[in-house]
Write a protein that holds these residues in place. Structure first.
Motif, short mmCIF file in Angstrom:
data_model
loop_
_atom_site.label_atom_id
_atom_site.label_comp_id
_atom_site.label_asym_id
_atom_site.label_seq_id
_atom_site.Cartn_x
_atom_site.Cartn_y
_atom_site.Cartn_z
N ASP A 21 -2.95 -2.61 -5.78
CA ASP A 21 -3.85 -3.27 -6.65
C ASP A 21 -3.28 -4.23 -7.84
O ASP A 21 -3.77 -4.84 -8.38
CB ASP A 21 -4.58 -1.90 -7.50
N GLN A 22 -1.83 -4.32 -7.72
CA GLN A 22 -1.16 -5.14 -8.57
C GLN A 22 -0.63 -6.49 -7.95
O GLN A 22 -0.16 -7.25 -8.48
CB GLN A 22 -0.03 -4.48 -9.14
N LYS A 28 0.81 -1.12 -0.04
CA LYS A 28 -0.06 0.01 -0.03
C LYS A 28 0.81 1.23 -0.18
O LYS A 28 0.57 2.04 -0.61
CB LYS A 28 -0.87 0.12 1.33
#
Length: 414
Positions: free
Chosen positions: A284-285, A278
């Motif tokens: 998100d990957q 984060k």
């Protein structure tokens, strides 16, 4: 080749398993194609071994199950005391072997598992040539990386080093080394320690292998190259596994926007790694998978372009072999077992000088693999060939059988 009588010590020995139990089982299975084999192992291995032998008999194998006194047996159930049980089991194994030697006339005794150099094998006291290993455990995480471990990780490393040093001070460990006709270390670090312990004839050799069936099954995964750039790391989420180095490297690498990094496994570092992802704005990957079955793990592996295995101290690295057999180039550190398994023509070996340098070099390796399809295909093909040529259990068994013959002939000519 005239069959010899070989006594094998395999504390860990179970068919159908990986890691140390697999090393023990595959060794005796392959050696028994050429020689008569007696195996000393633990009593709790009996059910699975006998089930396997009932289904697929091996005529040249006799398994002897032995244990320390009954009141000491619970030690092996407690993780922190398993090595005490292992030490005491070595004594029990020697007493059994000494009686067997009076009637069987063994030509060679071979210690196979545990793959651990800092615990003695009392079988070295038998009046026959003693082959030790491959054994490992001489590896340490470079001090430059300790600052990222946290206090628990640092204490773990300190206690690990103390335990190893105390083991090496054991006079029976030194006697094991000194009485070995050949001592094999799984890593360069361990071979150095074996020499310091007094072993006169030392060589480096990985303890790992894959069966021909495993190699064939894994090679099928290489037939369908992944369409999305994904990197994967597999293993317990522990400080010394080095996954915290891969996240900033992935963030730094020049990769397509849809590139992903998968982490398969559970462990105490999970929350720290999630937080780091984060902070780097790559959450998100980065996809965390829990610990999966072997079949599920290999499926995930087949969907990725490369295994990233940044372990800071490891004597083996079976997952590296599996990835290579599946045609997935490995990016690892130039440390321990993975550094022996992975060569520069099949993957990337990153020097481990300090964290910043490792992060930069990991990022560079990922960038190259993601953007050079021709190089990826080259390394993929060479990875498969390297496993087939060097790490097939069938070939390793034949080489070991020939080594026994050579040791026996050399001993008789003296």
């Amino acid at each position: 080749m005239e069959p010899l009588n070989i006594l094998i010590s395999a504390y860990a020995c179970r068919p159908g398993e990986g890691s140390e139990p697999g090393v023990g089982w595959h060794t005796i299975q392959e050696v028994a194609k050429y020689h008569n084999v007696w195996v000393l192992t633990r009593q709790n291995n009996r059910p699975i071994i006998e089930a396997q032998l009932n289904q697929n008999p091996i005529t040249k194998v006799q398994v002897i199950y032995c244990e320390p006194p009954s009141w000491l047996r619970p030690l092996h159930l407690k993780k922190k005391l398993v090595y005490l049980h292992y030490y005491l089991w070595q004594i029990a194994a020697y007493l059994v072997a000494k009686k067997l030697q009076e009637t069987i006339n063994f030509h060679i005794v071979h210690h196979v598992t545990y793959v651990r150099h800092s615990t003695p094998s009392f079988l070295a006291l038998l009046p026959i040539p003693f082959l030790w290993g491959p054994v490992g455990g001489g590896e340490s995480a470079p001090k430059a990386f300790w600052k990222d471990f946290g206090w628990r990780g640092i204490m773990y490393e300190i206690m690990r080093d103390i335990a190893r040093t105390l083991g090496e001070l054991d006079p029976f460990v030194k006697l094991t080394a000194q009485r070995s006709i050949l001592a094999r270390g799984t890593t360069a670090e361990t071979t150095q320690r074996l020499r310091k312990l007094g072993a006169k004839n030392v060589e480096i050799l990985s303890q790992l292998g894959l069966s021909d069936l495993e190699i064939t099954q894994l090679s099928k995964l290489a037939e369908s190259p992944p369409k999305i750039i994904r990197f994967i790391s597999i293993g317990r989420l522990l400080h010394w596994k080095g996954f915290h180095l891969v996240l900033p490297a992935f963030a730094k690498a020049q990769l397509p926007e849809n590139a992903e990094y998968w982490i398969v496994g559970n462990g105490p570092e999970r929350s720290r790694l999630e937080t780091l992802a984060k902070q780097l704005k790559i959450d998100d990957q980065v996809i965390f998978h829990n610990q999966l079955s072997r079949a599920e793990t290999l499926t995930k592996l087949s969907e990725c372009v490369s295994l990233v295995h940044p372990s800071l101290h490891e004597s083996g690295g079976l997952v590296c072999l599996e990835a290579m057999a599946a045609g997935r180039p490995v990016i690892c550190l130039n440390l321990g077992g993975p550094a022996l398994i992975v060569s520069e023509d099949v993957g990337f070996k990153v020097e481990a000088n300090n964290p910043d340098q490792v992060i930069n070099d990991l990022a560079n390796a990922m960038t190259i693999l993601a953007n050079d399809n021709h190089l990826w295909k080259q390394k993929s093909d060479r990875s498969r060939a390297r496993v087939k040529n060097l790490y097939s259990w069938q070939k390793k068994g034949q080489e070991l059988a020939n080594l026994y013959e050579k040791i026996h002939n050399s001993n008789n000519s003296v």
